[in-house]
Design a protein around this motif. Structure first.
Motif, PDB file in Angstrom:
ATOM      1  N   TRP A 186     -13.177  40.402  49.663  1.00 16.18           N
ATOM      2  CA  TRP A 186     -14.388  41.116  50.066  1.00 16.18           C
ATOM      3  C   TRP A 186     -15.284  40.324  51.009  1.00 16.18           C
ATOM      4  O   TRP A 186     -15.994  40.913  51.832  1.00 16.18           O
ATOM      5  CB  TRP A 186     -15.167  41.630  48.865  1.00 16.18           C
ATOM      6  N   ASP A 187     -15.314  39.018  50.923  1.00 17.49           N
ATOM      7  CA  ASP A 187     -16.162  38.245  51.837  1.00 17.49           C
ATOM      8  C   ASP A 187     -15.688  38.394  53.278  1.00 17.49           C
ATOM      9  O   ASP A 187     -16.490  38.632  54.190  1.00 17.49           O
ATOM     10  CB  ASP A 187     -16.175  36.767  51.424  1.00 17.49           C
ATOM     11  N   ARG A 188     -14.381  38.260  53.502  1.00 17.13           N
ATOM     12  CA  ARG A 188     -13.842  38.414  54.846  1.00 17.13           C
ATOM     13  C   ARG A 188     -13.965  39.859  55.332  1.00 17.13           C
ATOM     14  O   ARG A 188     -14.264  40.095  56.514  1.00 17.13           O
ATOM     15  CB  ARG A 188     -12.363  37.986  54.866  1.00 17.13           C
ATOM     16  N   VAL A 189     -13.740  40.816  54.445  1.00 18.36           N
ATOM     17  CA  VAL A 189     -13.845  42.227  54.843  1.00 18.36           C
ATOM     18  C   VAL A 189     -15.265  42.542  55.309  1.00 18.36           C
ATOM     19  O   VAL A 189     -15.466  43.252  56.312  1.00 18.36           O
ATOM     20  CB  VAL A 189     -13.421  43.162  53.693  1.00 18.36           C
ATOM     21  N   ARG A 190     -16.269  41.995  54.636  1.00 16.03           N
ATOM     22  CA  ARG A 190     -17.661  42.205  55.070  1.00 16.03           C
ATOM     23  C   ARG A 190     -17.882  41.626  56.468  1.00 16.03           C
ATOM     24  O   ARG A 190     -18.513  42.263  57.324  1.00 16.03           O
ATOM     25  CB  ARG A 190     -18.630  41.572  54.077  1.00 16.03           C
ATOM     26  N   GLU A 191     -17.385  40.440  56.699  1.00 10.95           N
ATOM     27  CA  GLU A 191     -17.556  39.810  58.014  1.00 10.95           C
ATOM     28  C   GLU A 191     -16.837  40.600  59.103  1.00 10.95           C
ATOM     29  O   GLU A 191     -17.365  40.803  60.207  1.00 10.95           O
ATOM     30  CB  GLU A 191     -17.031  38.376  57.965  1.00 10.95           C
ATOM     31  N   GLU A 192     -15.623  41.042  58.797  1.00  9.55           N
ATOM     32  CA  GLU A 192     -14.863  41.822  59.771  1.00  9.55           C
ATOM     33  C   GLU A 192     -15.542  43.162  60.055  1.00  9.55           C
ATOM     34  O   GLU A 192     -15.552  43.639  61.198  1.00  9.55           O
ATOM     35  CB  GLU A 192     -13.445  42.049  59.248  1.00  9.55           C
ATOM     36  N   THR A 193     -16.116  43.763  59.012  1.00  9.73           N
ATOM     37  CA  THR A 193     -16.757  45.073  59.172  1.00  9.73           C
ATOM     38  C   THR A 193     -17.991  44.978  60.047  1.00  9.73           C
ATOM     39  O   THR A 193     -18.172  45.791  60.972  1.00  9.73           O
ATOM     40  CB  THR A 193     -17.105  45.666  57.799  1.00  9.73           C
ATOM     41  N   ILE A 194     -18.870  44.008  59.800  1.00 10.94           N
ATOM     42  CA  ILE A 194     -20.075  43.923  60.629  1.00 10.94           C
ATOM     43  C   ILE A 194     -19.727  43.577  62.077  1.00 10.94           C
ATOM     44  O   ILE A 194     -20.402  44.032  63.013  1.00 10.94           O
ATOM     45  CB  ILE A 194     -21.117  42.939  60.044  1.00 10.94           C
ATOM     46  N   GLY A 217     -27.082  46.522  65.519  1.00 11.89           N
ATOM     47  CA  GLY A 217     -27.485  45.710  66.652  1.00 11.89           C
ATOM     48  C   GLY A 217     -26.811  44.347  66.661  1.00 11.89           C
ATOM     49  O   GLY A 217     -26.513  43.774  65.602  1.00 11.89           O
ATOM     50  N   ALA A 218     -26.578  43.837  67.853  1.00 13.03           N
ATOM     51  CA  ALA A 218     -25.864  42.573  68.004  1.00 13.03           C
ATOM     52  C   ALA A 218     -26.602  41.406  67.360  1.00 13.03           C
ATOM     53  O   ALA A 218     -25.983  40.393  67.006  1.00 13.03           O
ATOM     54  CB  ALA A 218     -25.629  42.291  69.486  1.00 13.03           C
ATOM     55  N   ASP A 219     -27.925  41.521  67.200  1.00 15.03           N
ATOM     56  CA  ASP A 219     -28.713  40.427  66.631  1.00 15.03           C
ATOM     57  C   ASP A 219     -28.912  40.534  65.122  1.00 15.03           C
ATOM     58  O   ASP A 219     -29.596  39.701  64.527  1.00 15.03           O
ATOM     59  CB  ASP A 219     -30.082  40.361  67.317  1.00 15.03           C
ATOM     60  N   GLN A 220     -28.319  41.547  64.511  1.00 17.51           N
ATOM     61  CA  GLN A 220     -28.529  41.753  63.085  1.00 17.51           C
ATOM     62  C   GLN A 220     -27.650  40.811  62.248  1.00 17.51           C
ATOM     63  O   GLN A 220     -26.524  40.491  62.622  1.00 17.51           O
ATOM     64  CB  GLN A 220     -28.235  43.203  62.693  1.00 17.51           C
ATOM     65  N   LYS A 221     -28.194  40.402  61.096  1.00 23.42           N
ATOM     66  CA  LYS A 221     -27.489  39.479  60.210  1.00 23.42           C
ATOM     67  C   LYS A 221     -26.883  40.242  59.030  1.00 23.42           C
ATOM     68  O   LYS A 221     -27.444  41.231  58.569  1.00 23.42           O
ATOM     69  CB  LYS A 221     -28.443  38.411  59.684  1.00 23.42           C
ATOM     70  N   LEU A 222     -25.757  39.739  58.565  1.00 21.91           N
ATOM     71  CA  LEU A 222     -25.129  40.291  57.372  1.00 21.91           C
ATOM     72  C   LEU A 222     -25.941  39.881  56.150  1.00 21.91           C
ATOM     73  O   LEU A 222     -26.249  38.689  55.976  1.00 21.91           O
ATOM     74  CB  LEU A 222     -23.705  39.776  57.254  1.00 21.91           C
ATOM     75  N   ALA A 223     -26.314  40.849  55.313  1.00 23.18           N
ATOM     76  CA  ALA A 223     -27.053  40.521  54.089  1.00 23.18           C
ATOM     77  C   ALA A 223     -26.212  39.581  53.232  1.00 23.18           C
ATOM     78  O   ALA A 223     -24.980  39.714  53.167  1.00 23.18           O
ATOM     79  CB  ALA A 223     -27.389  41.787  53.313  1.00 23.18           C
ATOM     80  N   PRO A 224     -26.842  38.606  52.580  1.00 24.08           N
ATOM     81  CA  PRO A 224     -26.069  37.650  51.770  1.00 24.08           C
ATOM     82  C   PRO A 224     -25.363  38.334  50.606  1.00 24.08           C
ATOM     83  O   PRO A 224     -25.803  39.380  50.124  1.00 24.08           O
ATOM     84  CB  PRO A 224     -27.125  36.663  51.288  1.00 24.08           C
ATOM     85  N   ARG A 225     -24.263  37.732  50.190  1.00 20.20           N
ATOM     86  CA  ARG A 225     -23.555  38.235  49.017  1.00 20.20           C
ATOM     87  C   ARG A 225     -24.479  38.187  47.809  1.00 20.20           C
ATOM     88  O   ARG A 225     -25.226  37.236  47.606  1.00 20.20           O
ATOM     89  CB  ARG A 225     -22.298  37.405  48.758  1.00 20.20           C
ATOM     90  N   THR A 264     -21.517  47.369  53.689  1.00 20.44           N
ATOM     91  CA  THR A 264     -21.798  46.450  54.795  1.00 20.44           C
ATOM     92  C   THR A 264     -22.584  47.179  55.891  1.00 20.44           C
ATOM     93  O   THR A 264     -22.230  48.299  56.259  1.00 20.44           O
ATOM     94  CB  THR A 264     -20.465  45.911  55.388  1.00 20.44           C
ATOM     95  N   PRO A 265     -23.659  46.583  56.396  1.00 19.84           N
ATOM     96  CA  PRO A 265     -24.092  45.183  56.284  1.00 19.84           C
ATOM     97  C   PRO A 265     -25.222  44.956  55.281  1.00 19.84           C
ATOM     98  O   PRO A 265     -25.915  43.948  55.366  1.00 19.84           O
ATOM     99  CB  PRO A 265     -24.614  44.922  57.703  1.00 19.84           C
ATOM    100  N   PHE A 266     -25.400  45.872  54.330  1.00 20.23           N
ATOM    101  CA  PHE A 266     -26.609  45.875  53.516  1.00 20.23           C
ATOM    102  C   PHE A 266     -26.451  45.176  52.169  1.00 20.23           C
ATOM    103  O   PHE A 266     -25.353  44.812  51.753  1.00 20.23           O
ATOM    104  CB  PHE A 266     -27.055  47.323  53.271  1.00 20.23           C
ATOM    105  N   LYS A 267     -27.582  45.075  51.466  1.00 24.78           N
ATOM    106  CA  LYS A 267     -27.626  44.604  50.080  1.00 24.78           C
ATOM    107  C   LYS A 267     -27.419  45.773  49.124  1.00 24.78           C
ATOM    108  O   LYS A 267     -27.716  46.912  49.439  1.00 24.78           O
ATOM    109  CB  LYS A 267     -29.005  44.013  49.760  1.00 24.78           C
ATOM    110  N   ARG A 268     -26.930  45.423  47.951  1.00 25.65           N
ATOM    111  CA  ARG A 268     -26.919  46.325  46.799  1.00 25.65           C
ATOM    112  C   ARG A 268     -26.005  47.530  47.015  1.00 25.65           C
ATOM    113  O   ARG A 268     -25.139  47.538  47.871  1.00 25.65           O
ATOM    114  CB  ARG A 268     -28.341  46.740  46.404  1.00 25.65           C
ATOM    115  N   PHE A 312     -32.931  45.504  60.515  1.00 18.72           N
ATOM    116  CA  PHE A 312     -32.237  46.681  59.995  1.00 18.72           C
ATOM    117  C   PHE A 312     -31.526  46.402  58.679  1.00 18.72           C
ATOM    118  O   PHE A 312     -31.455  47.257  57.795  1.00 18.72           O
ATOM    119  CB  PHE A 312     -31.238  47.159  61.056  1.00 18.72           C
ATOM    120  N   THR A 313     -31.006  45.185  58.505  1.00 20.08           N
ATOM    121  CA  THR A 313     -30.202  44.866  57.329  1.00 20.08           C
ATOM    122  C   THR A 313     -31.021  44.282  56.178  1.00 20.08           C
ATOM    123  O   THR A 313     -30.453  43.874  55.160  1.00 20.08           O
ATOM    124  CB  THR A 313     -29.070  43.898  57.704  1.00 20.08           C
TER     125      THR A 313
END
Length: 783
Positions: free
Chosen positions: A292-300, A310-318, A432-436, A560-561
């Motif tokens: 799941w960690d890699r899938v989240r990175e690949e998805t965003i 947006g290109a500047d958005q960060k992936l919410a932490p696990r 992805t890319p959100f929390k919860r 956004f995230t």
């Protein structure tokens, strides 16, 4: 002279005929021009002329004609997916193949800032009424109703659904799939039916009433009655629902009435149980082995490439509750992947059949002026908890499964002998890319995909829209698109205002500012509010004081995230939003706050679906009784008495049962003996067979359960079972475990003479119809 009189008569008849045709045409125009805000319309007074005979009279058809839809009004198809998160669909950057949904998006618009209530029934109610979910009594699912206006679990008639409005404005209406909007007290074959689909404006219904059902052996309803579970080889509910939708639309079109239609197709997919045909399951073997960690990175990364994020958005932490994939052992990885593969297979399979539906619209030549809306009801589910499940009835009885247990069923996951749901780590990946996740007021719970396709009006094919919108905006959008005003009165009931905003203004302009000003959220005690690009949100922990909830603040226009909490830097803005939340809460019946979950459904002070008695009598050939409408006998002293007639020693079948594959009990005859089986959550099957065999003729059989103990967390009762035939003891079984509840969500309740749905025991093949005659069956219960 006579010839002249006949000529004049013919002219008069012809003139009357021409006038009658003109009157029909004019009446249609007049009816269409009538005020549509009060439904149904009062028929106009007769405007013709009545003389002694029809020859000298002038007809007027206006009072007899139904209100026609506005000229050019489009057909509408609303497809609702279940538990599909923002990061699941291919066109939203997801890892699952959804070519047909992607094609729909390529011809329409994708919305990236679209929001739901974060839970099933509330989202469905908001979608169909255009009102906030507490304002229509849906604080949570209908089974979790409370005694407060915001949580009654019954949509008031002051919030008429869009099918009712469209039906009374010249549309045909049909619903096929999951309902989950009937009060739990209406889950009976005697209704009341006013909150079933046909009581809410749909002319046809085929699907299931509750929150979930087995996809291979569903408990189905057609219109206002339960029907037998389909048993044909290769059956899957998703295919059946699309077959039925296509059939209903074809029927409507070939009638050639000129009326547009509204079709609502809420799939059971991808809510658990995660069921798919074997070829789809095989397709995804190994697809998620990277974790799941890699899938989240690949998805965003894909989402950014597509312009979804947006290109500047960060992936919410696990989330802290989820372990890193690299820290899992081999068994955990194997089981967790297999559960996620079942979800992916189910979504891919659903996409395939969505493609069939859209192709059918093309074949009928009506696609151009048909609005197709595709959405999900909430984010990816958290209900699989940390490890996932192969039997979701386990967690409803606080008896969670371990990966080592599920490993034994690995090859069954996704098939008819499983009830699977993925673990939380995959839920987070699906959002992805959100929390919860589902049930939460953070973005992962309530930010979902929305696709709108309307070839006749949407020119920016494949466009992306970022304006903030919510499910309550769908009805205003449809009303504007169809040219129909929001009614102020429906069937004599004054209507609540609709707080939503039509999205039509976004169709031609991707950069136009959103017309939404604010939107509140509350789900199971957690709260949030968005206003003018800012969001305040708090995650409530069950049992804690709401005064101790910690609010977070995000500037969602740039974040956004929701990763940069500004609550400390901008406390004034936070207080402003919290105050606004309480204002909205008061307006929408949100209070009192309630963080109970399954406890709501077990509240002894709630109304019941059927009147409680000491003795109940049942007959052969009658409908199934939902667990909420059946006698509550689990853990109680009770006696089941079956008076039956056997033709010969080959007579067999189920006499009475409740539950299914995931747990329950069954009383049946096989191989000349009386059998009683108690399936304790598939953990253990307690089986008692009579010591004697039956002869032909009348017999009286009894099963008595006497409770001897009770345990909580996990929840179960213990008791002893005795069996008699014609007054003679023929069997005894001690220390039998039963769960606190079985099949509350799937609805496999009490059934006479057969086993609906999945089999309670694999000692027989469902439905295992009783081949003899059942005089009656009584259940006597001691409190």
């Amino acid at each position: 002279m006579r010839h002249t009189e006949m000529t004049i008569a013919r002219i008069a008849i012809s003139l009357n005929f021409i006038l009658s045709i003109f009157a029909v045409l004019m009446s249609t125009q007049l009816v269409s021009a009538q005020d549509r805000t009060t439904l149904p319309l009062q028929p106009p007074e007769f405007g013709g002329d009545i003389q002694k005979t029809y020859r000298e009279s002038t007809p007027d058809w206006k009072p007899a004609l139904p209100l026609s839809a506005p000229e050019g009004a489009p057909n509408v198809v609303v497809v609702l997916l279940d538990d599909v998160g923002f990061g699941h669909l291919g066109c939203y950057g997801g890892p699952i193949d959804t070519p047909n949904v992607d094609k729909l998006a390529a011809g329409g618009l994708r919305y990236t800032n679209f929001h739901t209530t974060a839970l099933c029934s509330p989202s469905r109610g908001a979608l169909l009424t255009g009102r906030n979910h507490h304002a229509i009594g849906l604080a949570a699912i209908t089974e979790a109703a409370t005694g407060y206006p915001g949580g009654y679990g019954s949509i008031p008639k002051s919030a008429a659904m869009i099918p009712e409005v469209l039906k009374q404005n010249g549309y045909n209406t049909m619903a096929v799939g999951k309902w989950h909007l009937a009060p739990y007290t209406a889950y009976t074959s005697a209704g009341p039916f006013d909150r079933w689909p046909l009581g809410q404006g749909f002319e046809k219904f085929y699907g299931f009433l509750g929150g979930e059902t087995d996809q291979f052996a569903p408990l189905l309803v057609q219109d206002n009655h339960f029907i037998d579970t389909p048993r044909r080889p290769g059956y899957h509910l998703t295919e059946d629902l699309v077959d039925r939708t296509i059939s209903y639309i074809r029927d409507q079109q070939q009638a050639s009435t000129g009326r547009p239609f509204f079709a609502y197709l809420p799939f059971g997919a991808c809510h658990g149980p995660l069921h798919a045909p074997q070829e789809f399951l095989e397709k995804y073997r190994g697809r998620f082995d990277q974790g799941w960690d890699r899938v989240r990175e690949e998805t965003i990364a894909r989402q950014k490439k597509l312009g979804i994020v947006g290109a500047d958005q960060k992936l919410a932490p696990r989330d802290p509750s989820i372990r890193a994939w690299d820290g899992l052992n081999e068994t955990e990885r194997l089981v967790y992947c297999r559960l996620q593969e079942a979800f992916a297979a189910m979504l891919d399979h659903t996409d395939h059949h969505i493609g069939r539906l859209v192709s059918a619209l093309d074949d009928l030549g009506i696609r151009e002026n048909t609005i197709v809306i595709l959405a999900s009801d909430n984010g990816a589910s958290q209900e699989g908890t940390i490890h996932g499940a192969t039997n979701t009835d386990r967690y409803r009885n606080y008896n969670l499964q371990k990966p080592e247990e599920m490993l034994k069923e690995l090859d069954k996951i996704g098939g008819p002998e499983s009830d699977p749901l993925y673990p939380l780590g995959w839920s987070l990946a699906g959002n992805t890319p959100f929390k919860r996740w589902k049930q939460d007021t953070h973005a992962g719970g309530n930010t979902d995909p929305l696709i709108i396709s309307w070839p006749a009006k949407i020119q920016d094919a494949g466009g992306i829209r970022s304006q903030y919108h919510h499910l309550i905006d769908v009805v205003p959008t449809l009303l504007e698109a169809t040219g129909i005003p929001a009614p102020t009165s429906v069937n004599g009931v004054s209507q609540q205002p609709m707080p939503g905003v039509s999205m039509l203004y976004t169709f031609d302009d991707s950069n136009v500012p959103t017309r939404r000003k604010s939107q509140y959220y509350e789900m199971l005690g957690s709260r949030a509010i968005w206003s003018d690009g800012w969001k305040a949100v708090t995650l409530h922990k069950k049992g804690d004081s709401w005064d101790d909830d910690r609010w977070e603040l995000y500037h969602t226009d740039v974040d956004f995230t929701e990763v940069n909490d500004l609550s400390r830097q901008n406390p004034e803005k936070l207080e402003e939003l919290i105050s606004l939340w309480f204002e909205e809460a008061e307006k929408n019946n949100v209070l009192p706050l309630d963080d109970r979950r399954y406890e709501r459904a077990s509240d002894p002070g709630r109304p019941v679906a059927s009147i409680k008695r000491d003795s109940y009598t049942y007959y052969q050939g009658t409908s199934i009784l939902h667990p909420l409408a059946a006698p509550q006998i689990l853990g109680k002293s009770h006696t089941i008495t079956a008076e039956i007639e056997l033709a010969d020693g080959d007579t067999e079948g189920v006499l009475l049962c409740s539950g299914g594959e995931t747990g329950g009990w069954s009383l049946y005859i096989k191989d000349g003996k009386l059998h009683y089986v108690s399936n304790y959550l598939k953990i253990k099957e307690y089986h008692l067979a009579s010591s004697t065999t039956f002869s032909s003729g009348m017999h009286k059989c009894t099963i008595h359960f006497e409770p001897t103990g009770k345990n909580t967390t996990p929840d179960y009762y213990v008791g002893n079972v005795t069996m008699t035939v014609d007054g003679k003891a023929v069997g005894q079984m001690d220390d039998v475990k039963t769960a606190f509840n079985y099949c509350m969500m799937t609805g496999y309740g009490l059934t006479v003479g057969k086993n609906y749905g999945t089999p309670v025991s694999h000692a027989y093949t469902a439905p295992f119809l009783f081949s003899g005659r059942i005089e009656k069956i009584t259940i006597d219960v001691e409190e």
